[in-house]
Design a protein around this motif. Sequence first.
Motif, PDB file in Angstrom:
ATOM      1  N   ASP A 206      45.487 -76.861 -45.121  1.00  7.94           N
ATOM      2  CA  ASP A 206      46.159 -75.852 -45.940  1.00  7.94           C
ATOM      3  C   ASP A 206      47.544 -76.388 -46.296  1.00  7.94           C
ATOM      4  OD1 ASP A 206      47.638 -73.686 -46.935  1.00  7.94           O
ATOM      5  OD2 ASP A 206      46.519 -72.241 -45.727  1.00  7.94           O
ATOM      6  N   GLU A 207      47.779 -76.677 -47.563  1.00 10.84           N
ATOM      7  CA  GLU A 207      49.025 -77.306 -47.976  1.00 10.84           C
ATOM      8  C   GLU A 207      50.236 -76.445 -47.653  1.00 10.84           C
ATOM      9  OE1 GLU A 207      52.012 -79.653 -49.314  1.00 10.84           O
ATOM     10  OE2 GLU A 207      49.963 -80.186 -48.740  1.00 10.84           O
ATOM     11  N   SER A 208      50.098 -75.130 -47.688  1.00 10.01           N
ATOM     12  CA  SER A 208      51.239 -74.271 -47.376  1.00 10.01           C
ATOM     13  C   SER A 208      51.663 -74.428 -45.923  1.00 10.01           C
ATOM     14  CB  SER A 208      50.891 -72.806 -47.672  1.00 10.01           C
ATOM     15  OG  SER A 208      49.869 -72.328 -46.815  1.00 10.01           O
ATOM     16  N   VAL A 209      50.693 -74.595 -45.024  1.00  8.00           N
ATOM     17  CA  VAL A 209      50.997 -74.834 -43.612  1.00  8.00           C
ATOM     18  C   VAL A 209      51.621 -76.214 -43.435  1.00  8.00           C
ATOM     19  CG1 VAL A 209      50.019 -75.107 -41.306  1.00  8.00           C
ATOM     20  CG2 VAL A 209      49.199 -73.270 -42.804  1.00  8.00           C
ATOM     21  N   ALA A 210      51.026 -77.218 -44.079  1.00 15.15           N
ATOM     22  CA  ALA A 210      51.544 -78.583 -43.970  1.00 15.15           C
ATOM     23  C   ALA A 210      52.975 -78.667 -44.492  1.00 15.15           C
ATOM     24  CB  ALA A 210      50.634 -79.537 -44.739  1.00 15.15           C
ATOM     25  N   ARG A 211      53.247 -77.973 -45.587  1.00 17.64           N
ATOM     26  CA  ARG A 211      54.598 -78.003 -46.164  1.00 17.64           C
ATOM     27  C   ARG A 211      55.617 -77.373 -45.223  1.00 17.64           C
ATOM     28  NH1 ARG A 211      53.402 -75.619 -50.331  1.00 17.64           N
ATOM     29  NH2 ARG A 211      54.105 -73.513 -49.852  1.00 17.64           N
ATOM     30  N   ARG A 212      55.257 -76.259 -44.615  1.00 17.17           N
ATOM     31  CA  ARG A 212      56.173 -75.621 -43.677  1.00 17.17           C
ATOM     32  C   ARG A 212      56.410 -76.495 -42.443  1.00 17.17           C
ATOM     33  NH1 ARG A 212      54.173 -69.493 -42.973  1.00 17.17           N
ATOM     34  NH2 ARG A 212      55.870 -69.497 -41.433  1.00 17.17           N
ATOM     35  N   ALA A 213      55.369 -77.215 -42.023  1.00 19.37           N
ATOM     36  CA  ALA A 213      55.533 -78.129 -40.886  1.00 19.37           C
ATOM     37  C   ALA A 213      56.486 -79.263 -41.242  1.00 19.37           C
ATOM     38  CB  ALA A 213      54.182 -78.672 -40.448  1.00 19.37           C
ATOM     39  N   ARG A 214      56.369 -79.792 -42.446  1.00 19.45           N
ATOM     40  CA  ARG A 214      57.281 -80.866 -42.872  1.00 19.45           C
ATOM     41  C   ARG A 214      58.716 -80.355 -42.963  1.00 19.45           C
ATOM     42  NH1 ARG A 214      52.750 -82.065 -46.282  1.00 19.45           N
ATOM     43  NH2 ARG A 214      53.718 -80.945 -48.041  1.00 19.45           N
ATOM     44  N   GLN A 215      58.887 -79.132 -43.440  1.00 23.71           N
ATOM     45  CA  GLN A 215      60.225 -78.547 -43.513  1.00 23.71           C
ATOM     46  C   GLN A 215      60.821 -78.378 -42.122  1.00 23.71           C
ATOM     47  OE1 GLN A 215      59.390 -74.956 -45.698  1.00 23.71           O
ATOM     48  NE2 GLN A 215      59.734 -75.913 -47.698  1.00 23.71           N
ATOM     49  N   ALA A 216      59.977 -77.951 -41.174  1.00 24.42           N
ATOM     50  CA  ALA A 216      60.458 -77.785 -39.804  1.00 24.42           C
ATOM     51  C   ALA A 216      60.873 -79.116 -39.206  1.00 24.42           C
ATOM     52  CB  ALA A 216      59.373 -77.130 -38.943  1.00 24.42           C
ATOM     53  N   MET A 217      60.083 -80.151 -39.468  1.00 21.86           N
ATOM     54  CA  MET A 217      60.419 -81.488 -38.952  1.00 21.86           C
ATOM     55  C   MET A 217      61.773 -81.949 -39.487  1.00 21.86           C
ATOM     56  SD  MET A 217      57.822 -82.881 -37.046  1.00 21.86           S
ATOM     57  CE  MET A 217      57.675 -84.637 -37.378  1.00 21.86           C
ATOM     58  N   SER A 218      62.048 -81.634 -40.742  1.00 23.40           N
ATOM     59  CA  SER A 218      63.286 -82.102 -41.359  1.00 23.40           C
ATOM     60  C   SER A 218      64.485 -81.303 -40.916  1.00 23.40           C
ATOM     61  CB  SER A 218      63.173 -82.042 -42.890  1.00 23.40           C
ATOM     62  OG  SER A 218      63.097 -80.700 -43.339  1.00 23.40           O
ATOM     63  N   SER A 219      64.266 -80.147 -40.300  1.00 22.38           N
ATOM     64  CA  SER A 219      65.378 -79.297 -39.907  1.00 22.38           C
ATOM     65  C   SER A 219      65.688 -79.366 -38.411  1.00 22.38           C
ATOM     66  CB  SER A 219      65.094 -77.825 -40.277  1.00 22.38           C
ATOM     67  OG  SER A 219      64.041 -77.309 -39.487  1.00 22.38           O
ATOM     68  N   PHE A 220      65.059 -80.340 -37.708  1.00 21.34           N
ATOM     69  CA  PHE A 220      65.344 -80.477 -36.296  1.00 21.34           C
ATOM     70  C   PHE A 220      66.842 -80.610 -36.072  1.00 21.34           C
ATOM     71  CE2 PHE A 220      61.041 -82.564 -34.981  1.00 21.34           C
ATOM     72  CZ  PHE A 220      60.425 -81.347 -35.165  1.00 21.34           C
ATOM     73  N   CYS A 221      67.349 -79.958 -35.064  1.00 20.64           N
ATOM     74  CA  CYS A 221      68.787 -80.048 -34.772  1.00 20.64           C
ATOM     75  C   CYS A 221      69.170 -81.499 -34.510  1.00 20.64           C
ATOM     76  CB  CYS A 221      69.124 -79.210 -33.537  1.00 20.64           C
ATOM     77  SG  CYS A 221      68.985 -77.445 -33.799  1.00 20.64           S
ATOM     78  N   LYS A 222      70.267 -81.924 -35.080  1.00 19.68           N
ATOM     79  CA  LYS A 222      70.712 -83.312 -34.947  1.00 19.68           C
ATOM     80  C   LYS A 222      71.577 -83.517 -33.708  1.00 19.68           C
ATOM     81  CE  LYS A 222      70.532 -84.114 -39.929  1.00 19.68           C
ATOM     82  NZ  LYS A 222      71.288 -84.470 -41.160  1.00 19.68           N
ATOM     83  N   ASN A 223      72.175 -82.435 -33.229  1.00 21.06           N
ATOM     84  CA  ASN A 223      73.006 -82.611 -32.047  1.00 21.06           C
ATOM     85  C   ASN A 223      72.121 -82.729 -30.811  1.00 21.06           C
ATOM     86  OD1 ASN A 223      72.352 -79.824 -32.643  1.00 21.06           O
ATOM     87  ND2 ASN A 223      73.622 -79.254 -30.910  1.00 21.06           N
ATOM     88  N   GLY A 224      72.451 -83.679 -29.954  1.00 24.83           N
ATOM     89  CA  GLY A 224      71.662 -83.895 -28.734  1.00 24.83           C
ATOM     90  C   GLY A 224      70.342 -84.498 -29.049  1.00 24.83           C
TER      91      GLY A 224
END
Length: 224
Positions: A206-224
Amino acid sequence: MDLAKGEISAHVGFRVVTSDLIAGGPIELEFFVENLRPFPFRLAVSGDRMRQRPGQFSFSATFEGSPLGDPIEGVPYMGGPMGIVQVATDIPWHQSIVLNQFLCLEDTPRRLVQGTSGRIDLVCNRQLSLAITDADALSHNGALVVAVNLSFDIRRDDEALEELASSLLNEIMTGPLDSRERPLALLLSMRKAAHAQIDALTKHPDESVARRARQAMSSFCKNG
């Protein structure tokens, strides 16, 4: 808190609804508004389109005395969908909130020794316009501020955290389509704490699920 405006009186607040509080795992809160008078009033509810989380809320927290950051700090507010709900004496308003969408809770396990617990001190805020009409509910004029402090302990249990992430992934992959949203929102909110499971979702059919997963990966906190 008990709030009043004109003839409107309401009991409002936040509560923690997650029973098993694991460091790095999703923590669900509930925002509630209860009508203390016999006639209904209106309440505006909204979403935050850019940040992909409920609108009108803000949270700040410390974990064992150190602050927890916002995972998408710097992303501007660009509006979002808004609606009106009616709150009657026998029909209170309850809204679920995934705290991980507002705070970098995935940073908490590394601050604890396996098997130990730590304290989160949380400040919850929401602007609230109590109104009789829809137009007044949408207006910020005379808005009241709900401010509630919560404190609770979370424990580090790496095995339980891994099992939880895997269980949520399994619900998304094999569960009914109409019940997929909650486990999906919980898993994506875990970010780095569920890296492998979210990465697996980037290949979801499901592309909508895959897209949200990619967005989550890109928003991982950078600190720590």
